[in-house]
Design a protein around this motif. Structure first.
Motif, PDB file in Angstrom:
ATOM      1  N   ASN A  22       0.247  -6.247   5.100  1.00 30.62           N
ATOM      2  CA  ASN A  22       0.528  -4.827   4.916  1.00 30.62           C
ATOM      3  C   ASN A  22       1.500  -4.386   5.995  1.00 30.62           C
ATOM      4  N   LYS A  70       0.849  -1.173   0.000  1.00 34.76           N
ATOM      5  CA  LYS A  70       0.000   0.000   0.000  1.00 34.76           C
ATOM      6  C   LYS A  70       0.884   1.222   0.000  1.00 34.76           C
ATOM      7  N   ASN A 108       1.096   5.494  -0.769  1.00 31.76           N
ATOM      8  CA  ASN A 108       0.366   6.719  -1.010  1.00 31.76           C
ATOM      9  C   ASN A 108       0.837   7.345  -2.308  1.00 31.76           C
ATOM     10  N   LYS A 163      -3.330  -8.067   5.128  1.00 31.86           N
ATOM     11  CA  LYS A 163      -3.810  -7.060   4.175  1.00 31.86           C
ATOM     12  C   LYS A 163      -5.297  -7.209   3.977  1.00 31.86           C
ATOM     13  N   SER A 200      -4.931   6.752  -6.741  1.00 29.60           N
ATOM     14  CA  SER A 200      -4.680   6.556  -5.320  1.00 29.60           C
ATOM     15  C   SER A 200      -5.774   5.712  -4.675  1.00 29.60           C
ATOM     16  N   ASN A 250      -5.387   2.188  -5.784  1.00 25.92           N
ATOM     17  CA  ASN A 250      -4.207   1.590  -5.178  1.00 25.92           C
ATOM     18  C   ASN A 250      -4.545   0.943  -3.849  1.00 25.92           C
ATOM     19  N   GLU A 251      -5.539   1.495  -3.155  1.00 23.23           N
ATOM     20  CA  GLU A 251      -5.972   0.919  -1.885  1.00 23.23           C
ATOM     21  C   GLU A 251      -6.802  -0.347  -2.117  1.00 23.23           C
ATOM     22  N   ASN A 252      -7.727  -0.266  -3.070  1.00 25.29           N
ATOM     23  CA  ASN A 252      -8.595  -1.411  -3.367  1.00 25.29           C
ATOM     24  C   ASN A 252      -9.130  -1.277  -4.791  1.00 25.29           C
ATOM     25  N   GLU A 304       3.041  -1.112   7.755  1.00 23.60           N
ATOM     26  CA  GLU A 304       2.905   0.333   7.926  1.00 23.60           C
ATOM     27  C   GLU A 304       3.991   0.836   8.864  1.00 23.60           C
TER      28      GLU A 304
END
Length: 254
Positions: free
Chosen positions: A233, A6, A8, A254, A36, A39-41, A235
């Motif tokens: 994921n 993931k 940004n 994820k 964007s 890119n998340e889903n 972070e």
């Protein structure tokens, strides 16, 4: 090709993507916002309209352009064959901003002739010097660093794998120290949180107000995805580049 991890995308004024036809440049803020979101889903048309708050005609126009440019793809919605699901099919290379991420007055990384006696220290300083120079020009290569970390993690996983999670994390810690990436400690197991000290990637970077360990995040994403047998994921919630005293990574399903 689905993207890994993931990331940004709305960091810059101009975003660069690698497609089958070559490098494609996104200058439109609306296109960057759509990419964007995807890119998340992956998402259908109505959901994209809902997330952006724009008219259907505007979103339709931008989706068609992004599809024609080879940046996104489309496929039938399994739940409703009349609808399409849009997804990222290109690779995010980085961004270029008209506003430089670092001020001209930001300190350069300096090294002396004594550093040449240690090849590792020389290449470490060389890497950081190049990265700072790019940041000063408004060039963000985090996506490429993340993908490089993914490749390294996938390559070295077999040397790190173990049945027990504690042994596996111990092997990661040894790998980090042996390769002078820093020192890893487990802060928490549910969720899994790893703290990194003396970070190779960012300890000497100027403070840029955001997490900067894209390479480390990629390595951890690759090795833990293989260990758990599904995508995770990673972070980075603390970072030297944000002014913290260490880097901290949260690993979640994820």
């Amino acid at each position: 090709m689905a993207k890994k991890g993931k990331k940004n995308i709305k960091n810059s004024n101009i975003e660069l993507f690698s497609t089958k036809e070559g490098i494609n440049i996104i200058k439109s803020p609306m296109k960057a916002e759509i990419v964007s979101i995807l890119n998340e889903n992956e998402m259908n048309f109505d959901k994209i309209v809902e997330h952006t708050g724009k008219s259907k005609s505007t979103i339709s126009e931008h989706l068609q352009a992004l599809t024609d440019e080879g940046i996104i793809g489309e496929k039938p919605d399994k739940e409703d064959r009349r609808k399409k699901i849009f997804y990222i099919k290109s690779r995010h290379l980085g961004g270029v901003s008209t506003k430089k991420e670092l001020e001209e007055t930001a300190p350069d990384i300096k090294f002396t002739i004594t550093d040449y006696k240690n090849p590792f220290e020389f290449y470490r300083l060389l890497f950081r010097t190049i990265r700072v120079a790019l940041l000063k020009e408004g060039i963000n290569i985090d996506p490429l660093l993340h993908d490089a970390g993914i490749n390294i993690g996938e390559t070295f996983y077999k040397e790190l794998q173990a049945e027990e999670i504690d042994k596996f994390i111990g092997n990661i810690g040894e790998f980090w120290e042996n390769n002078k990436l820093g020192r890893i400690e487990v802060k928490n197991k549910e969720p899994l949180i790893l703290n990194a000290y003396d970070c190779f990637e960012c300890e000497d970077l100027p403070q840029i107000g955001r997490s900067a360990c894209a390479f480390d995040s990629g390595v951890l994403e690759a090795i833990f995805s293989q260990y758990f047998g599904h995508k995770v994921n990673v972070e980075e919630v603390k970072c030297y580049a944000k002014g913290d005293d260490y880097c901290s990574f949260v690993i979640k399903e994820k």
